[in-house]
Design a protein around this motif. Structure first.
Motif, PDB file in Angstrom:
ATOM      1  N   ASN A 155     -19.471 -52.780   8.549  1.00  0.00           N
ATOM      2  CA  ASN A 155     -19.160 -51.565   8.051  1.00  0.00           C
ATOM      3  C   ASN A 155     -20.267 -50.564   8.216  1.00  0.00           C
ATOM      4  O   ASN A 155     -20.179 -49.623   8.581  1.00  0.00           O
ATOM      5  CB  ASN A 155     -18.690 -51.692   6.513  1.00  0.00           C
ATOM      6  CG  ASN A 155     -17.036 -51.860   6.510  1.00  0.00           C
ATOM      7  OD1 ASN A 155     -16.496 -51.864   7.562  1.00  0.00           O
ATOM      8  ND2 ASN A 155     -16.536 -52.050   5.359  1.00  0.00           N
ATOM      9  N   LYS A 158     -20.703 -49.498  11.375  1.00  0.00           N
ATOM     10  CA  LYS A 158     -19.765 -48.603  11.912  1.00  0.00           C
ATOM     11  C   LYS A 158     -19.869 -47.461  11.406  1.00  0.00           C
ATOM     12  O   LYS A 158     -19.646 -46.331  12.013  1.00  0.00           O
ATOM     13  CB  LYS A 158     -18.082 -49.291  11.534  1.00  0.00           C
ATOM     14  CG  LYS A 158     -17.718 -50.191  12.468  1.00  0.00           C
ATOM     15  CD  LYS A 158     -15.921 -50.317  12.238  1.00  0.00           C
ATOM     16  CE  LYS A 158     -15.535 -50.521  10.935  1.00  0.00           C
ATOM     17  NZ  LYS A 158     -14.310 -51.049  10.808  1.00  0.00           N
ATOM     18  N   TYR A 159     -20.373 -47.123   9.945  1.00  0.00           N
ATOM     19  CA  TYR A 159     -20.216 -45.938   9.404  1.00  0.00           C
ATOM     20  C   TYR A 159     -21.752 -45.352   9.169  1.00  0.00           C
ATOM     21  O   TYR A 159     -21.742 -44.644   8.445  1.00  0.00           O
ATOM     22  CB  TYR A 159     -19.504 -46.033   7.916  1.00  0.00           C
ATOM     23  CG  TYR A 159     -18.250 -46.578   8.214  1.00  0.00           C
ATOM     24  CD1 TYR A 159     -17.135 -45.657   8.797  1.00  0.00           C
ATOM     25  CD2 TYR A 159     -17.788 -47.824   7.997  1.00  0.00           C
ATOM     26  CE1 TYR A 159     -15.836 -46.120   8.912  1.00  0.00           C
ATOM     27  CE2 TYR A 159     -16.630 -48.381   7.768  1.00  0.00           C
ATOM     28  CZ  TYR A 159     -15.636 -47.442   8.664  1.00  0.00           C
ATOM     29  OH  TYR A 159     -14.247 -47.658   8.666  1.00  0.00           O
ATOM     30  N   ASP A 183     -27.046 -48.758   3.585  1.00  0.00           N
ATOM     31  CA  ASP A 183     -27.343 -48.149   5.107  1.00  0.00           C
ATOM     32  C   ASP A 183     -27.839 -46.746   4.709  1.00  0.00           C
ATOM     33  O   ASP A 183     -27.677 -46.103   3.701  1.00  0.00           O
ATOM     34  CB  ASP A 183     -26.018 -48.302   5.813  1.00  0.00           C
ATOM     35  CG  ASP A 183     -24.997 -47.685   5.259  1.00  0.00           C
ATOM     36  OD1 ASP A 183     -25.049 -46.291   5.020  1.00  0.00           O
ATOM     37  OD2 ASP A 183     -23.874 -48.524   5.035  1.00  0.00           O
ATOM     38  N   GLN A 202      -8.622 -46.015   3.343  1.00  0.00           N
ATOM     39  CA  GLN A 202      -9.692 -45.457   4.451  1.00  0.00           C
ATOM     40  C   GLN A 202      -9.805 -43.882   3.865  1.00  0.00           C
ATOM     41  O   GLN A 202      -8.978 -43.274   3.703  1.00  0.00           O
ATOM     42  CB  GLN A 202      -9.293 -45.410   5.654  1.00  0.00           C
ATOM     43  CG  GLN A 202      -9.238 -46.835   6.199  1.00  0.00           C
ATOM     44  CD  GLN A 202      -8.519 -47.187   7.664  1.00  0.00           C
ATOM     45  OE1 GLN A 202      -7.706 -46.559   8.046  1.00  0.00           O
ATOM     46  NE2 GLN A 202      -9.321 -47.849   8.587  1.00  0.00           N
ATOM     47  N   GLY A 213     -10.525 -50.374  12.488  1.00  0.00           N
ATOM     48  CA  GLY A 213     -10.432 -51.043  11.395  1.00  0.00           C
ATOM     49  C   GLY A 213      -8.899 -50.533  10.832  1.00  0.00           C
ATOM     50  O   GLY A 213      -8.248 -49.913  11.068  1.00  0.00           O
ATOM     51  N   LEU A 214      -8.411 -51.442   9.783  1.00  0.00           N
ATOM     52  CA  LEU A 214      -7.158 -51.362   9.135  1.00  0.00           C
ATOM     53  C   LEU A 214      -7.247 -50.941   7.829  1.00  0.00           C
ATOM     54  O   LEU A 214      -6.280 -50.651   7.094  1.00  0.00           O
ATOM     55  CB  LEU A 214      -6.505 -52.419   9.120  1.00  0.00           C
ATOM     56  CG  LEU A 214      -5.943 -53.064  10.674  1.00  0.00           C
ATOM     57  CD1 LEU A 214      -5.517 -54.527  10.639  1.00  0.00           C
ATOM     58  CD2 LEU A 214      -4.965 -52.194  11.113  1.00  0.00           C
ATOM     59  N   GLY A 215      -8.856 -50.608   7.332  1.00  0.00           N
ATOM     60  CA  GLY A 215      -8.692 -50.342   5.948  1.00  0.00           C
ATOM     61  C   GLY A 215      -8.455 -51.571   5.043  1.00  0.00           C
ATOM     62  O   GLY A 215      -8.016 -51.335   3.756  1.00  0.00           O
ATOM     63  N   GLY A 217     -10.817 -54.416   4.879  1.00  0.00           N
ATOM     64  CA  GLY A 217     -11.861 -55.280   5.062  1.00  0.00           C
ATOM     65  C   GLY A 217     -12.687 -55.258   3.628  1.00  0.00           C
ATOM     66  O   GLY A 217     -12.947 -56.163   3.301  1.00  0.00           O
ATOM     67  N   LEU A 218     -12.540 -54.126   2.942  1.00  0.00           N
ATOM     68  CA  LEU A 218     -13.322 -54.120   1.580  1.00  0.00           C
ATOM     69  C   LEU A 218     -12.164 -54.797   0.575  1.00  0.00           C
ATOM     70  O   LEU A 218     -12.650 -55.433  -0.290  1.00  0.00           O
ATOM     71  CB  LEU A 218     -13.654 -52.717   1.382  1.00  0.00           C
ATOM     72  CG  LEU A 218     -14.814 -51.992   1.911  1.00  0.00           C
ATOM     73  CD1 LEU A 218     -15.008 -50.797   1.291  1.00  0.00           C
ATOM     74  CD2 LEU A 218     -16.069 -52.969   1.773  1.00  0.00           C
ATOM     75  N   SER A 243     -24.867 -45.549   1.949  1.00  0.00           N
ATOM     76  CA  SER A 243     -24.065 -46.361   0.977  1.00  0.00           C
ATOM     77  C   SER A 243     -24.792 -47.536   0.573  1.00  0.00           C
ATOM     78  O   SER A 243     -25.465 -48.114   1.435  1.00  0.00           O
ATOM     79  CB  SER A 243     -22.757 -46.587   1.539  1.00  0.00           C
ATOM     80  OG  SER A 243     -22.265 -45.789   2.039  1.00  0.00           O
TER      81      SER A 243
HETATM   82  P1  ADP Z   1     -11.941 -50.413   7.776  1.00  0.00           P
HETATM   83  O1  ADP Z   1     -13.435 -50.148   7.975  1.00  0.00           O
HETATM   84  O2  ADP Z   1     -11.196 -51.182   8.502  1.00  0.00           O
HETATM   85  O3  ADP Z   1     -11.563 -48.778   7.617  1.00  0.00           O
HETATM   86  P2  ADP Z   1     -12.886 -51.198   5.120  1.00  0.00           P
HETATM   87  O4  ADP Z   1     -11.858 -51.905   3.745  1.00  0.00           O
HETATM   88  O5  ADP Z   1     -13.836 -52.255   5.541  1.00  0.00           O
HETATM   89  O6  ADP Z   1     -11.769 -50.727   6.177  1.00  0.00           O
HETATM   90  O7  ADP Z   1     -13.362 -49.832   4.644  1.00  0.00           O
HETATM   91  C1  ADP Z   1     -12.703 -49.170   3.945  1.00  0.00           C
HETATM   92  C2  ADP Z   1     -13.127 -47.537   4.129  1.00  0.00           C
HETATM   93  O8  ADP Z   1     -14.268 -47.491   3.350  1.00  0.00           O
HETATM   94  C3  ADP Z   1     -13.555 -47.070   5.598  1.00  0.00           C
HETATM   95  O9  ADP Z   1     -12.234 -46.618   6.271  1.00  0.00           O
HETATM   96  C4  ADP Z   1     -14.454 -46.310   5.338  1.00  0.00           C
HETATM   97  O10 ADP Z   1     -13.869 -45.061   5.065  1.00  0.00           O
HETATM   98  C5  ADP Z   1     -15.306 -46.744   4.154  1.00  0.00           C
HETATM   99  N1  ADP Z   1     -16.508 -47.268   4.190  1.00  0.00           N
HETATM  100  C6  ADP Z   1     -16.628 -48.643   4.258  1.00  0.00           C
HETATM  101  N2  ADP Z   1     -18.161 -49.173   4.241  1.00  0.00           N
HETATM  102  C7  ADP Z   1     -18.402 -48.001   4.416  1.00  0.00           C
HETATM  103  C8  ADP Z   1     -19.909 -47.646   4.617  1.00  0.00           C
HETATM  104  N3  ADP Z   1     -21.086 -48.566   4.509  1.00  0.00           N
HETATM  105  N4  ADP Z   1     -20.523 -46.351   4.563  1.00  0.00           N
HETATM  106  C9  ADP Z   1     -19.361 -45.283   4.543  1.00  0.00           C
HETATM  107  N5  ADP Z   1     -18.155 -45.735   4.499  1.00  0.00           N
HETATM  108  C10 ADP Z   1     -17.734 -46.719   4.391  1.00  0.00           C
END
Ligand code: ADP
Length: 390
Positions: A155, A158-159, A183, A202, A213-215, A217-218, A243
């Protein structure tokens, strides 16, 4: 009296309206999620098909290599999405089981970094890892906990705009260890800091901005951390400020060093020349598996149902059988049982190779006499490792 009743009726009506609106919101999120799911699963198919066509059209080794790398990456992406989906569903139905053991945090982190590395490198981020000088021992499922940190690191990759900085640091305090993944990326709005761990959440759901992603992961991170007796929180000073995700886990006291740590013994080179019986009613699946094993130098025979598997095992006397479970005529469980009853069948290593990976499926294949249960598709590296141990 009438007034009391009226107040009661009103409060019930308000509660009903609240429940209705919550249900509608849930429904809306589910619809959005299904659209996103279809989109994300369809996405990798185009490059896989293009890669296939390119392989068909060209003998140029550079094109072949490039197409294969693309197909491999896209397939891996699809497998990961589906695995994540199955995992969250397992956690939400309380069906996830951890295989806990004493594990060292450094191993967990190394494993996670290895998984996230391609995403970090692709975006030219730097990664700094700082662990306590003394080993931190956890009572954990190494693979599952590594999944937690690889999700957080991926993540971050990606972000965070390209060329960013990611840091993973761990600190022991009392009976706990705090691991922070930080990060300097796009950050998270204050209002989303807690809801971000909800399933399907998300911050930007628009398909144009979709990040593969599908929202979930977290949600998976939170579920797995809590199953390990820990907590996870998120901090960000707002959009553009990066974050930080903090995972806190209970630690075990180190044991006095014992004679030999044992351990998995690392990657031995796969030795070739095993006799392998591939059993699968999906002919393409059996054919490609046989092709791959022959290319690795093994002697392979194929069977497409349980009866043919028993006959094949008797005539071919394989060292190892890769046994699909759901098959016509005789299923894999019964075929395994029949082979185990034969005097020549006891020493064969029988590996259940199926699409079903729940604990109950594993228990069932074990009870039938399988030595190991693997879920398709099995990565080549794992297969090589397995064949090397036969
Ligand atoms: P996904 O990445 O598949 O969308 P996650 O459950 O991993 O789903 O993350 C949910 C949301 O949280 C992401 O869509 C993103 O908006 C936000 N997010 C997660 N990690 C970070 C990060 N390190 N920095 C900024 N936003 C984040």
């Amino acid at each position: 009296m009438v007034l009391v009743q009226l107040a009661h009726i009103t409060s019930v009506a308000i509660e009903n309206a609240r429940l209705n609106s919550a249900l509608r919101e849930q429904d809306r999120r589910k619809d959005e999620f299904l659209a996103l799911l279809a989109h994300e699963l369809r996405n990798p198919l185009a490059p896989i098909r293009n890669g296939l066509e390119a392989l068909r059209l060209s003998d140029d080794p550079a094109i072949q290599e490039h197409s294969q790398a693309v197909m491999d990456r896209q397939l891996g992406h699809m497998v990961r999405l589906i695995d994540d989906l199955l995992d969250v569903s397992r956690i939400s139905r309380n069906k996830m089981e951890l295989r806990r053991a004493r594990v060292v945090l450094a191993d967990v982190v190394n494993n996670a970094v290895e998984t996230a590395r391609p995403f970090i490198d692709a975006a030219r981020h730097s990664l700094e890892v700082t662990l306590p000088p003394r080993p931190v021992i956890l009572d954990a499922d190494l693979t599952r906990l590594a999944q937690v940190f690889s999700n957080l690191l991926t993540n971050s990759a990606k972000y965070t705009p390209p060329g960013g900085h990611i840091r993973l640091s761990a600190e022991r305090s009392g009976g706990e260890v705090r691991v922070v993944v930080r990060d300097d990326g796009i950050g998270i709005p204050q209002a989303a800091l807690t809801s971000i761990f909800d399933m399907f959440s998300q911050i930007d759901r628009s398909i144009e901005r979709s990040n593969g992603g599908l929202g979930i992961g977290l949600a998976l991170v939170k579920g797995l951390v809590e199953m390990h007796g820990g907590t996870v929180t998120c901090d960000s000073a707002g959009p553009g400020t990066g974050s930080a995700f903090t995972v806190t886990l209970p630690v075990l006291e180190p044991r006095a060093p014992s004679a030999s740590p044992g351990g998995p013994g690392g990657d031995r080179d796969s030795s070739s020349g095993r006799r392998v019986l591939v059993v699968d009613d999906n002919e393409d699946s059996a054919l490609t598996m046989a092709m791959m094993l022959r290319l690795l130098g093994h002697k392979v025979e194929v069977a497409h149902d349980g009866l043919a598997a028993v006959a094949g095992a008797e005539s071919f006397r394989p060292d190892i059988i890769l046994m699909d479970m759901g098959m016509p005529r005789l299923n894999g469980y019964d075929a395994t049982r029949q082979i185990r009853q034969q005097p020549w069948g006891a020493a064969i290593r029988i590996i259940a190779l199926t699409g079903w990976g729940q604990e109950s499926d594993r228990a069932r294949s074990k009870e039938a006499g399988c030595d190991l249960h693997m879920v398709k598709p099995v990565p080549l590296a794992e297969l090589k490792k397995l064949l090397a141990t036969v």
